[in-house]
Design an enzyme around this catalytic site. Structure first.
Site, mmCIF file in Angstrom:
data_model
loop_
_atom_site.group_PDB
_atom_site.id
_atom_site.type_symbol
_atom_site.label_atom_id
_atom_site.label_comp_id
_atom_site.label_asym_id
_atom_site.label_seq_id
_atom_site.Cartn_x
_atom_site.Cartn_y
_atom_site.Cartn_z
ATOM 1 N N CYS A 71 0.813 -1.227 0.000
ATOM 2 C CA CYS A 71 0.000 0.000 0.000
ATOM 3 C C CYS A 71 0.843 1.272 0.000
ATOM 4 O O CYS A 71 0.652 2.156 -0.844
ATOM 5 C CB CYS A 71 -1.003 -0.014 1.151
ATOM 6 S SG CYS A 71 -0.296 0.084 2.813
ATOM 7 N N HIS A 121 -2.961 1.208 6.850
ATOM 8 C CA HIS A 121 -3.142 1.112 5.400
ATOM 9 C C HIS A 121 -3.264 2.517 4.824
ATOM 10 O O HIS A 121 -3.713 3.443 5.505
ATOM 11 C CB HIS A 121 -4.403 0.293 5.086
ATOM 12 C CG HIS A 121 -4.566 -0.045 3.639
ATOM 13 N ND1 HIS A 121 -3.684 -0.853 2.962
ATOM 14 C CD2 HIS A 121 -5.505 0.328 2.730
ATOM 15 C CE1 HIS A 121 -4.095 -0.983 1.706
ATOM 16 N NE2 HIS A 121 -5.196 -0.259 1.542
ATOM 17 N N HIS A 133 -5.522 1.472 -4.421
ATOM 18 C CA HIS A 133 -4.624 0.942 -3.395
ATOM 19 C C HIS A 133 -4.162 -0.458 -3.759
ATOM 20 O O HIS A 133 -4.684 -1.090 -4.669
ATOM 21 C CB HIS A 133 -5.310 0.955 -2.027
ATOM 22 C CG HIS A 133 -6.413 -0.034 -1.865
ATOM 23 N ND1 HIS A 133 -6.586 -0.782 -0.733
ATOM 24 C CD2 HIS A 133 -7.432 -0.403 -2.691
ATOM 25 C CE1 HIS A 133 -7.642 -1.553 -0.854
ATOM 26 N NE2 HIS A 133 -8.175 -1.344 -2.027
#
Length: 157
Positions: A71, A121, A133
């Protein structure tokens, strides 16, 4: 509508002093101090396009491109290619951005997911409650709806 009819209502609403602080150059309204925001918007839009161009690239823990990403590796890569440096981890990226309320988020802003343990994240805001993502092992870079209300937004400076 002529320039005179466009400017007159503006003068009435903004007041002469405020109006004199503004200038129209080639049809573009320029506001003192807005240059940094315009530059950030351009950089963020470029980073968003770069992230979207990586659609389908496989997730790999610790990878920051150009063919595999985690990510924060995707956000790092996208902004680096757009001309801005970011730290490597999602948490460090959060600390480097200007934090925003959800109502102020724009395309290309970073979306940080958090729990009691901290930031876990990050993705790039694509509008309509969606992000680009690199989600998890076994997945690929993709566009997905924001699935949690435990998010924060940050603008890369």
């Amino acid at each position: 509508m002529t320039a005179r009819t466009t400017i007159s209502p503006m003068l009435a609403r903004a007041g002469v002093t405020s109006f004199l602080a503004l200038a129209t150059i080639g049809g573009t309204l320029v506001v003192p101090g807005a240059t940094a925001d315009a530059e950030a918007a351009t950089t963020s839009a470029a980073a968003l396009r770069i992230a979207a161009s990586k659609k389908g690239a496989p997730y790999r823990y610790g990878a920051s491109g150009p063919h595999r990403f985690d990510c924060s590796g995707l956000t790092l890569y996208s902004f680096k290619r757009a001309g801005k440096r970011l730290p490597r981890t999602a948490s460090a990226q959060y600390n480097r951005t200007r934090h925003l309320p959800a109502a102020s988020r724009r395309l290309g802003d970073l979306v940080f997911f958090h729990s009691r343990r901290g930031i876990y994240h990050v993705g790039i805001y694509a509008g309509n409650g969606r992000i680009w993502h690199a989600p998890k092992p076994g997945a690929v870079v993709r566009l997905e709806r924001i699935w949690s209300r435990s998010v924060s937004y940050g603008r890369v400076r």
